[in-house]
Design an enzyme around this catalytic site. Structure first.
Site, PDB file in Angstrom:
ATOM      1  NE  ARG A  49      -6.567  -3.489  -3.794  1.00 14.10           N
ATOM      2  CZ  ARG A  49      -6.200  -2.211  -3.715  1.00 14.10           C
ATOM      3  NH1 ARG A  49      -4.962  -1.855  -4.026  1.00 14.10           N
ATOM      4  NH2 ARG A  49      -7.055  -1.300  -3.322  1.00 14.10           N
ATOM      5  CE  LYS A  83      -6.130   5.444   4.635  1.00 19.26           C
ATOM      6  NZ  LYS A  83      -6.648   4.552   3.580  1.00 19.26           N
ATOM      7  CG  ASN A 115      -4.336   4.846  -5.026  1.00 22.35           C
ATOM      8  OD1 ASN A 115      -3.373   4.848  -4.277  1.00 22.35           O
ATOM      9  ND2 ASN A 115      -5.510   4.318  -4.688  1.00 22.35           N
TER      10      ASN A 115
END
Length: 321
Positions: free
Chosen positions: A229, A163, A287
């Site tokens: 998630r 990523k 994050n």
């Protein structure tokens, strides 16, 4: 501490948010409930004049109404340092404009405003790179421009995830099987032919069942529930924006250990609201820019994370008459 607290939020256009899911709106509703005076600005409204951080701001009211969740007053230009709190909620990409914005916010901080999250931390703690400060918490990973090193990492670890370092929401995340003939083009794309850094990580198969869990830390302390998630059957990414399903769960012993390892450093750096992404007991991202998941956890467990954050912010403010 009530109506004399002034807070300005810096965010993406508020009219474009998703009412049912937007964490920033949940935070703003909690602040307004306390009687705090809200103002609104976008990144384009900020400026630095002779060393003074300023912004074109508009008075903001928010509403628990999916048909009309905000109203704005007339725009005026004000010095950001005159505010008690600046809530920085501009989403990535983490690009040069984001860095310039952090400089302006740091000048506001030096003039007396509490910036959440702290500007220097936003600049220093890249969400993929900062995991390197806590290797004991993370699965094997490599940040490099060198495509041959990426290929060697894949040979060592089998299935891997690749990523970019600057994006969010599952954008441009690739999962590569051993011997995948797309590997070379993925490495070329993410590194722009070896001119940009990217990250490769060992694939953690737990994501398919347990999901990619978001753990929220408020001033270094975890909210007691995580949002797992679960990727859709058609995708490998545990991102709600990529179609994953959110399932709430209590924190486990491993989650709390991870928070104990990372939380104190975040608190010391003035990072009041942070999300850890955890797969199979390993942190994959930290994050700090605009963590989400509040609305989902509030709804599942009947809690009020926005108010928890307001409590933490209030503790950091000087006493107001």
């Amino acid at each position: 501490m009530g109506s004399n607290v002034r807070m300005v939020v810096v965010m993406d256009p508020i009219e474009r948010i998703k009412y049912a899911k937007d964490t920033t709106l949940a935070i703003l509703l909690a602040a307004q409930t306390r009687g705090w005076q809200l103002h609104y600005a976008e990144q384009r409204d900020l400026r630095l004049r002779d060393g003074v951080a300023e912004a074109g701001v508009r008075p903001l009211s928010v509403h628990a109404d999916p048909a009309r969740w905000h109203s704005l007053g007339e725009r005026t230009v004000e010095a950001l340092g005159t505010y008690d709190v600046i809530l920085m909620r501009k989403d990535p990409p983490f690009d040069i404009e984001f860095i310039y914005t952090s400089y302006i916010l740091e000048r506001a901080e030096l003039a007396g405003a509490l910036v959440v999250n702290r500007a220097r931390g936003l600049r220093d703690m890249n969400e993929k790179v900062y995991t390197g400060w806590f290797p004991q918490c993370c699965a094997p990973s490599l940040i490099t421009r060198d495509m041959a090193e990426m290929a060697a990492f894949a040979r060592t670890h089998g299935k891997i995830v690749c990523k970019p370092l600057h994006s969010m929401g599952g954008h441009s995340i690739f999962a590569l099987e051993p011997g995948d003939k797309n590997s070379r083009v993925v490495f070329e794309t993410l590194t722009e032919e070896g001119t940009r850094f990217a990250v490769v990580q060992k694939y953690l198969p737990d994501i398919a069942i347990g999901g990619d869990s978001r753990i929220l830390l408020i001033d270094g302390e975890p909210v007691p529930y995580a949002l797992a998630r679960i990727p859709s059957p058609e995708d490998h990414r545990g991102n709600l924006a990529a179609g994953a399903k959110g399932v709430g769960r209590p924190l486990n012993e491993r989650d709390r250990w991870l928070c104990q390892q990372i939380g104190p450093a975040l608190r010391e750096a003035g990072m009041l609201f942070v999300g850890l992404d955890v797969i199979g007991g390993y942190v994959t991202e930290i994050n700090v820019t605009s963590p989400t998941g509040v609305r989902e956890l509030d709804q599942i467990f009947g809690i009020d994370i926005g108010s928890m954050l307001m409590d933490a912010i209030a503790r950091r403010l000087p006493a107001k008459a």
